[in-house]
Write a protein that holds these residues in place. Structure first.
Motif, PDB file in Angstrom:
ATOM      1  N   ILE A  80       0.852  -1.186   0.000  1.00 58.50           N
ATOM      2  CA  ILE A  80       0.000   0.000   0.000  1.00 58.50           C
ATOM      3  C   ILE A  80       0.891   1.240   0.000  1.00 58.50           C
ATOM      4  CG2 ILE A  80      -1.951  -1.096   1.205  1.00 58.50           C
ATOM      5  CD1 ILE A  80      -1.111   0.575   3.742  1.00 58.50           C
ATOM      6  N   THR A  83       0.851   5.487   1.101  1.00 55.61           N
ATOM      7  CA  THR A  83       0.121   6.451   1.909  1.00 55.61           C
ATOM      8  C   THR A  83       0.994   7.686   2.105  1.00 55.61           C
ATOM      9  OG1 THR A  83      -1.187   6.679   3.944  1.00 55.61           O
ATOM     10  CG2 THR A  83       0.866   5.403   4.122  1.00 55.61           C
ATOM     11  N   GLY A  91      -3.392  10.353   4.784  1.00 55.74           N
ATOM     12  CA  GLY A  91      -3.527   8.908   4.633  1.00 55.74           C
ATOM     13  C   GLY A  91      -4.860   8.341   5.088  1.00 55.74           C
ATOM     14  N   ILE A  92      -5.511   9.014   6.020  1.00 56.07           N
ATOM     15  CA  ILE A  92      -6.837   8.608   6.506  1.00 56.07           C
ATOM     16  C   ILE A  92      -7.619   9.890   6.807  1.00 56.07           C
ATOM     17  CG2 ILE A  92      -6.320   6.329   7.529  1.00 56.07           C
ATOM     18  CD1 ILE A  92      -6.272   8.280  10.208  1.00 56.07           C
ATOM     19  N   GLU A  93      -8.929   9.775   6.984  1.00 54.93           N
ATOM     20  CA  GLU A  93      -9.782  10.965   7.070  1.00 54.93           C
ATOM     21  C   GLU A  93      -9.370  11.963   8.161  1.00 54.93           C
ATOM     22  OE1 GLU A  93     -14.465  12.317   7.378  1.00 54.93           O
ATOM     23  OE2 GLU A  93     -13.975  10.190   7.570  1.00 54.93           O
ATOM     24  N   HIS A 153      -2.905   8.032  11.960  1.00 53.53           N
ATOM     25  CA  HIS A 153      -2.558   7.340  10.711  1.00 53.53           C
ATOM     26  C   HIS A 153      -1.925   5.978  11.006  1.00 53.53           C
ATOM     27  CE1 HIS A 153       0.392   7.048   7.161  1.00 53.53           C
ATOM     28  NE2 HIS A 153      -0.786   6.806   6.664  1.00 53.53           N
ATOM     29  N   GLU A 200      -4.595   3.531  12.643  1.00 52.09           N
ATOM     30  CA  GLU A 200      -5.724   3.211  11.777  1.00 52.09           C
ATOM     31  C   GLU A 200      -5.305   2.523  10.476  1.00 52.09           C
ATOM     32  OE1 GLU A 200      -9.434   5.675   9.942  1.00 52.09           O
ATOM     33  OE2 GLU A 200      -8.532   6.528  11.744  1.00 52.09           O
ATOM     34  N   LYS A 201      -4.120   2.865   9.966  1.00 54.98           N
ATOM     35  CA  LYS A 201      -3.738   2.351   8.645  1.00 54.98           C
ATOM     36  C   LYS A 201      -2.418   1.574   8.604  1.00 54.98           C
ATOM     37  CE  LYS A 201      -3.771   3.873   3.842  1.00 54.98           C
ATOM     38  NZ  LYS A 201      -4.015   5.046   2.972  1.00 54.98           N
ATOM     39  N   VAL A 202      -1.358   2.164   9.159  1.00 57.59           N
ATOM     40  CA  VAL A 202      -0.018   1.572   8.999  1.00 57.59           C
ATOM     41  C   VAL A 202       0.138   0.266   9.782  1.00 57.59           C
ATOM     42  CG1 VAL A 202       2.475   1.943   9.294  1.00 57.59           C
ATOM     43  CG2 VAL A 202       1.016   3.822   8.493  1.00 57.59           C
ATOM     44  N   ALA A 208      -1.799  -2.809   8.538  1.00 56.10           N
ATOM     45  CA  ALA A 208      -1.214  -3.320   7.288  1.00 56.10           C
ATOM     46  C   ALA A 208       0.067  -4.109   7.572  1.00 56.10           C
ATOM     47  CB  ALA A 208      -0.924  -2.162   6.342  1.00 56.10           C
ATOM     48  N   VAL A 216       4.405  -1.288   3.423  1.00 54.16           N
ATOM     49  CA  VAL A 216       3.818   0.057   3.529  1.00 54.16           C
ATOM     50  C   VAL A 216       4.842   1.075   3.026  1.00 54.16           C
ATOM     51  CG1 VAL A 216       2.871   1.815   5.075  1.00 54.16           C
ATOM     52  CG2 VAL A 216       2.366  -0.599   5.503  1.00 54.16           C
ATOM     53  N   CYS A 258       5.419   4.967   2.672  1.00 55.42           N
ATOM     54  CA  CYS A 258       4.844   6.187   3.242  1.00 55.42           C
ATOM     55  C   CYS A 258       5.647   7.427   2.856  1.00 55.42           C
ATOM     56  CB  CYS A 258       4.762   6.059   4.762  1.00 55.42           C
ATOM     57  SG  CYS A 258       3.848   7.397   5.537  1.00 55.42           S
TER      58      CYS A 258
END
Length: 208
Positions: free
Chosen positions: A35, A37, A42-44, A77, A80-82, A85, A92, A94
Motif C-alpha cells: 500500500i 500512503t 492517509g486517513i480521514e 494514521h 488506523e492504517k499503517v 497493514a 507500507v 509512506c
C-alpha cells in the motif's frame, strides 16, 4: 510486525512522491501486497489535520503547535492504517514520517531534534521504519522544480524562505549520521529514471 515499513524523505521538490508511485506500481506488478500512503494524511482524520497544518492562511501557527499537530496526525494514521497493514505482512510505502518532523520542526524551526523526537516517541510507541529512503537534492533546485510544476499543490511550507529549506537539508544530513542503518540516501539530482531504479533496487534488497 511482519510487513516492511518504508518511508520516503527529502526537501520540497526532491521528487519522492512520483518515485513512490513508481515503486508502488512495480511492487504490485511483482505480486507483492503493498500500500502507499502519506503524511500528514492517509486517513480521514489525519487529512483534516493536514488541511489545518498546510493551509496558507495559517501563518500565525506556532512551531510547537505545528509539531504537536503533525504528531497527532501521525498517531492516528499509524493506528488506523499503517500498523494493521504491517501486522498483515503488507509492504507500507509512506511519503514522509517522523524524520520530517525532526528536520522541519526540530531543526529548521529550532525546537530541537531531541525535543521533537520525544513528542513523536509518545505518538509512535517505537514503531520506526525498517528503511528510510532519503532523496538528496539542493533545496534551490527543489524549489525551482515546484515553481515550474503548475499542477503541484502549493502549501504553507512553500512560502518559507530558501534559508529555511537549506536548514531542512542540513537536518537530513544530521539525521543520516544519527540513524545510519535506517536512512539510505539516493542522489535525487540524477535523471528520474535513474532515481527510480536506484530506489527500487534498494527496497528489493530489503525484501530478498
Amino acid at each position: 510486525m511482519s510487513g516492511l515499513f518504508v518511508t520516503f524523505e527529502g526537501v520540497e521538490g526532491a521528487g519522492k512522491s512520483s518515485v513512490l508511485s513508481y515503486i508502488y506500481e512495480q511492487l504490485q506488478h511483482q505480486g507483492y501486497d503493498v500500500i502507499h500512503t502519506r503524511e500528514p494524511g492517509g486517513i480521514e482524520i489525519s487529512e483534516k489535520i493536514r488541511e489545518v497544518i498546510l493551509n496558507k492562511q495559517h501563518t500565525a501557527m506556532d512551531g510547537r503547535t505545528e509539531a504537536l499537530l503533525y504528531a497527532a496526525a501521525r498517531r492516528q494514521h499509524l493506528v488506523e492504517k499503517v500498523l494493521p497493514a504491517l501486522e498483515k505482512g503488507t509492504i507500507v510505502l509512506c511519503d514522509r514520517f517522523i524524520d520530517s518532523s525532526l528536520a522541519y520542526q526540530g531543526y529548521a524551526r529550532g525546537l530541537g531534534i531531541d525535543e521533537v523526537y520525544q513528542i513523536n516517541e509518545f505518538a509512535i510507541e517505537q514503531c520506526m521504519p525498517n528503511v528510510t529512503v532519503l532523496f538528496e537534492l539542493d533545496p534551490e533546485i527543489g524549489l525551482k522544480r515546484i515553481s515550474d510544476n503548475k499542477g503541484r499543490e502549493q502549501n504553507r511550507l512553500d512560502l518559507e524562505k530558501l534559508s529555511f529549506h537549506e536548514k531542512v537539508a542540513e537536518a537530513y544530513q544530521i539525521l543520516k549520521g544519527k540513524f545510519p542503518n535506517r536512512i539510505q540516501a539516493i542522489d535525487a539530482q540524477q535523471p528520474q529514471e535513474d532515481v527510480q531504479q536506484a530506489c527500487l533496487k534498494l527496497i528489493q534488497s530489503y525484501l530478498s
